[in-house]
Design an enzyme around this catalytic site. Structure first.
Site, mmCIF file in Angstrom:
data_model
loop_
_atom_site.group_PDB
_atom_site.id
_atom_site.type_symbol
_atom_site.label_atom_id
_atom_site.label_comp_id
_atom_site.label_asym_id
_atom_site.label_seq_id
_atom_site.Cartn_x
_atom_site.Cartn_y
_atom_site.Cartn_z
ATOM 1 N N LYS B 244 0.836 -1.206 0.000
ATOM 2 C CA LYS B 244 0.000 0.000 0.000
ATOM 3 C C LYS B 244 0.870 1.254 0.000
ATOM 4 C CE LYS B 244 -3.537 -0.210 2.851
ATOM 5 N NZ LYS B 244 -4.185 -0.020 4.159
ATOM 6 N N GLU B 250 10.339 -5.920 3.031
ATOM 7 C CA GLU B 250 10.418 -7.255 2.437
ATOM 8 C C GLU B 250 9.991 -7.215 0.975
ATOM 9 O OE1 GLU B 250 9.120 -6.554 5.365
ATOM 10 O OE2 GLU B 250 9.530 -8.140 6.849
ATOM 11 N N GLY B 301 -4.401 -3.861 5.727
ATOM 12 C CA GLY B 301 -3.732 -4.995 5.079
ATOM 13 C C GLY B 301 -4.404 -6.326 5.358
ATOM 14 N N ARG B 302 -4.682 -6.597 6.635
ATOM 15 C CA ARG B 302 -5.245 -7.905 6.983
ATOM 16 C C ARG B 302 -6.686 -8.057 6.529
ATOM 17 N NH1 ARG B 302 -3.945 -4.796 11.176
ATOM 18 N NH2 ARG B 302 -5.453 -4.152 12.750
ATOM 19 N N GLU B 388 -3.499 -9.419 15.156
ATOM 20 C CA GLU B 388 -2.995 -8.087 14.792
ATOM 21 C C GLU B 388 -4.052 -7.019 15.082
ATOM 22 O OE1 GLU B 388 -1.658 -7.333 10.691
ATOM 23 O OE2 GLU B 388 0.157 -6.435 11.528
ATOM 24 N N HIS B 419 -4.060 -36.245 15.821
ATOM 25 C CA HIS B 419 -2.829 -37.015 16.035
ATOM 26 C C HIS B 419 -1.671 -36.101 16.393
ATOM 27 C CE1 HIS B 419 -4.474 -40.786 14.202
ATOM 28 N NE2 HIS B 419 -5.327 -39.894 13.737
ATOM 29 N N LYS B 534 10.703 -2.610 13.574
ATOM 30 C CA LYS B 534 11.195 -2.059 12.302
ATOM 31 C C LYS B 534 12.279 -1.026 12.534
ATOM 32 C CE LYS B 534 6.903 -2.197 9.619
ATOM 33 N NZ LYS B 534 5.946 -1.365 8.864
#
Lengths: 571, 571
Positions: B244, B250, B301-302, B388, B419, B534
């Site tokens: 955005k 990254e 974002g999420r 978040e 399991h 950050k």
């Protein structure tokens, strides 16, 4: 009968009540079984002198946010090494007094003796006074081919049996190579017969033979098996079926799925189906399987990756040499786990610090966050190893625990996780201890420099920064920008994820879990908690079958199961 | 300044201290910002009358193990439906009194009004009295193309902008089809620009076009990007870069990785790189990108999967019609989330029951366990959406929370999970509430009958059996075989995972998270907690660069970062 399970984290009623589906069990005093041969060596966790000391120390734990507490010197000093790994605990809320008390706890709980006993083949999977599996726990014997092999009678016998299977495996690998026929493996197994081998496969995928492809089928969901059929040619495929008992529902069902597929494709399944199973199990049958590789009762499912369970898959995918190096790494950590000095024994120290966080600082979970994309399933594997081992509420004498047993273990790789759940880890009302895992070099050695640093440097800088940020926090005038800090983490470091270092990390967590279980006095090696669900699922399926076949009336009723099933009909 | 964050789950010191790396902030009374236009409508969670009632009720919660409490009738009755899903809460520890109090809590916290306000475009992302993002929250507007569109001015304007992008997307899709050139997409984005689209891709992979392949690159780990290059031809590939701000570390690094790859392969990157970004961001530049698709500040974002973030990937992989059906399912749940009756509103009821478990029964985590292999990443996506959003320690007036905020959310698919970690869920000292998700039919409709039942029937029987086993438990003479029971779960059911039903489930959890955040009075729509890491990573990278370039002395020292970095050198 009084409650045998207390729920210290849950303020609500801890009393056990009979569930209303099965016959009431005989009421009375818990009886001693006559079948158990092992006598208890377990003291109660709460009775240890060290536990009492730690309770006092936990009232004022080391504060990472106090000026002068978390220093560069502390980080440099709070480190230990072994089997290719360095473990740093500088950002934990521990001081010299806590470390000393944790050392005392290790001694009082006899942790090193128990590790020695386990690796030598003594019976470690038992309940004192009750029927139980009553077995040795010998996953370490599956890889004891290198330095200082264990001389215990049971352990060395197990290693010799494992060596026989390894030789069979090696010969089979050469046969596969010579035939040149096989390009794909379908690996059918669930739980321990899936997560460990799968995690290892992904961690080492850089070492994969280009002529080999791998497919996993675990879930009884038919979409799982169907999905694996994409681009698969039965003539070029090996189907490995893994089940110690030969009767795991999901695995038997999925084997049948693939047998029907071979039939529908008109391909003879001989020389295609391979069994990994216990000797004498229904699957130990040469008329049904091209090859059978054995596993043993003294290797639990979640600890079975270094047996033929992982061996079949990983030698197919990587070749024998990579597999051998992986075993070598595991074994190196097994030997390291016997290091008498607590501060120089990585899995033991990590176990004790985990107990400090869980039982004394009252943190209910533990996040494992590898800063390596190839370790993207590592947390899921350790989630199984840890939670299936230590998610118990009685000790190995059958007494209820009065302190929490194993934590909830979870995690995803960083830096991804920084953009996901790290918000909560930094600023939530709840505190989550983190175990970071990082490596100096990438696996493929293919990197770029961008804005002055490589991607690998950016990756590591982020990992270290997270650890520091969690510890120190930050004050701000704007409450939304305040970081409380004082949030603990450890960091594992190695040069690179190789078969050897990955093996060592893999074994390190197996031993962490064992050390913690022994500290709490529980039996980490059975999994009785998976049984009730299986029994009730069978009852629902009996009802479904009866309904389909019109044989209602011959099946016991199961009102709760039928009520749930009825929900499907009106969808 | 007094502490602004309390840690009710942690008995240790809750006082905040300045971390020793940055300048001390000005000390004084918290100041009112002049930039905030929104006035608070938030009451404190602990002050609600309903909260006080629920605290009393939690002293003796409904006991699922008491004979006659958990009945078939209860299971049949405790159900509600909407947007293709049925939600069953019969195995929760709630009774009529608790349900009534939860309804009152919903009213006191104004949850439906807030949902209406959010969907209409009011400013919901703010802190009262402090600088903040101060924005509307309009992911619902990204898919409001179907029944009863929102008439709010901001919402309908946002929907019109989204429609423009959708038309661009459709046209681009047709262009891709006509060219026939493109077979592969590399989707570069992290966090919300990865997990949601990726989870959706896997959930609907059965609908994938056979001529299209998908690759994800998120992590700054260079192994992530390197791995995606396997079998990739730059001439046939589209690289979609999602950020955005246009400046995510990254994503920018990985974009550079792929640009260098195009360069090294001698392929012109024109007609290959596509931007998904904010209008006016550094990435909104036609000279660098073949196409740009826009996203907006009011879509976090999420919550961005239903914007062009997911749209680029999913129309490439599935075609526009599947994408459109997914949006239709999301929108249907958005409308359902406005249902005034609490008991008939699935996300609202699920949110309130989650609060009951978390804040009143004191259960710190929540497991999401889909019994569908195609939903294998769903828990990881919801982990992000939930943690978040609600992993905060102040309310939207900047006051410290005195009750826990969002839970730790985790999970893996069943039957695999049975399991793995189900041992702990059944028998641990800790209790984990579970949300099961199941469907009547498999996605591929390729099933076998084995021992009288299909795999899909086995799958569902197991899911229902787990819910019953957790609730009822089982008594036994052998303490290792005792199941305490009284462990809560809910079950979501649908006919089949389709684009529509998956969309509805996807939106259902978005709204659960929003409803819970409003109940606690927090701002669920920012993520200040990701910033400090950050900043500190940048400081470490400055040090690394300075060291490499021999420009030591011009960079601020960062002893903690340098101490960690030094650990690498001696590996």
């Amino acid at each position: 009968m009084k409650s045998v399970c207390q729920k210290p984290m849950n303020p609500s009623s801890s009393e056990l009540r009979r569930h209303n589906l099965v016959k009431p069990p005989p009421v009375g005093v818990l009886k001693m079984s006559t079948t158990t041969t092992k006598t208890s060596t377990t003291s109660s966790f709460e009775e240890f002198e060290a536990t009492k000391k730690l309770r006092v120390l936990a009232q004022q734990p080391f504060d990472l946010t106090t000026s002068g507490n978390l220093t560069a010197e502390r980080i440099t000093k709070s480190t230990t090494e072994g089997a290719g790994w360095r473990y740093n605990y500088g950002c934990q809320r521990i001081d010299e007094n806590v470390l000393t008390a944790l050392e005392e706890l290790a001694i009082e709980a006899g942790l090193l003796d128990k590790m020695k006993a386990m690796q030598s083949g003594e019976v470690m999977n038992f309940y004192n006074g009750y029927d139980s599996e009553n077995r040795a726990v010998l996953h370490t014997a599956m890889r004891d081919f290198f330095d200082s092999p264990n001389t215990g009678k049971e352990a060395s016998a197990a290693t010799e049996l494992a060596r026989t299977e390894l030789n069979k495996l090696k010969a089979w690998g050469e046969e596969l190579d010579n035939s040149g026929q096989y390009t794909d493996i379908v690996f059918v197994g669930i739980g321990g017969s899936n997560l460990g081998p799968r995690t290892t496969f992904h961690a080492l995928e850089a070492y994969k033979r280009p002529d080999r492809n791998v497919h996993f089928v675990s879930n009884v969901d038919p979409d799982d098996a169907t999905w694996s059929l994409r681009n698969l040619d039965p003539r070029k495929t090996v189907v490995v079926v893994v089940s110690k008992s030969g009767g795991t529902l999901e695995t038997a069902t999925n084997e049948e799925f693939f047998r029907k597929w071979y039939e529908s494709e008109g391909v003879d399944p001989s020389n295609h189906f391979v069994a990994v199973t216990g000797k004498g199990s229904p699957m130990d049958n040469p008329s049904n399987y091209w090859r059978s590789f054995y596993i043993w009762d003294y290797v639990g499912g979640r600890f079975s990756t270094t047996s033929t369970v992982g061996g079949t898959l990983l030698t197919f995918a990587f070749g024998f040499d990579v597999w051998w190096d992986f075993l070598r790494g595991c074994s190196a950590m097994d030997k390291h786990a016997l290091t008498p000095s607590v501060r120089n024994n990585i899995p033991l120290l990590n176990a004790l610090i985990g107990i400090w966080n869980h039982n004394f600082l009252n943190l209910p979970t533990c996040a494992i966050v590898p800063y390596s994309k190839v370790l993207w399933r590592f947390s899921a594997h350790i989630q199984q190893v840890d939670m299936e081992s230590n998610g118990k509420c009685v000790n190995s004498s059958g007494q209820p625990l009065t302190s929490p047993s194993g934590p909830i273990v979870w995690g995803e790789p960083g830096t991804d996780a920084q953009h996901s759940f790290f918000q909560l880890i930094h600023q939530s009302t709840d505190v989550v201890p983190v175990e970071f895992i990082g490596c100096k070099s990438s696996q493929f050695d293919n990197d770029i420099e961008y804005k002055g640093t490589t991607s690998q440097e950016k990756l590591l800088a982020n990992m270290f920064a997270q650890s520091i940020a969690l510890a120190t926090g930050q004050q701000d005038e704007n409450p939304a920008k305040v970081f409380p800090g004082n949030r603990p983490s450890s960091t594992f470091l190695t040069e690179k994820i190789t078969p050897y270092t990955f093996g060592a990390l893999f074994a390190c967590y197996e031993h962490k879990v064992a050390f913690q279980g022994w500290t709490w006095g529980i039996n980490s090696f059975d999994q009785e908690g998976v049984q009730l669900g299986k029994v009730l699922a069978t009852r629902i399926l009996e009802f479904v079958t009866a309904e389909r076949n019109g044989t209602d009336g011959t099946t016991d009723t199961f009102p709760l199961g039928e009520a749930f099933w009825a929900q499907l009909k009106t969808l």
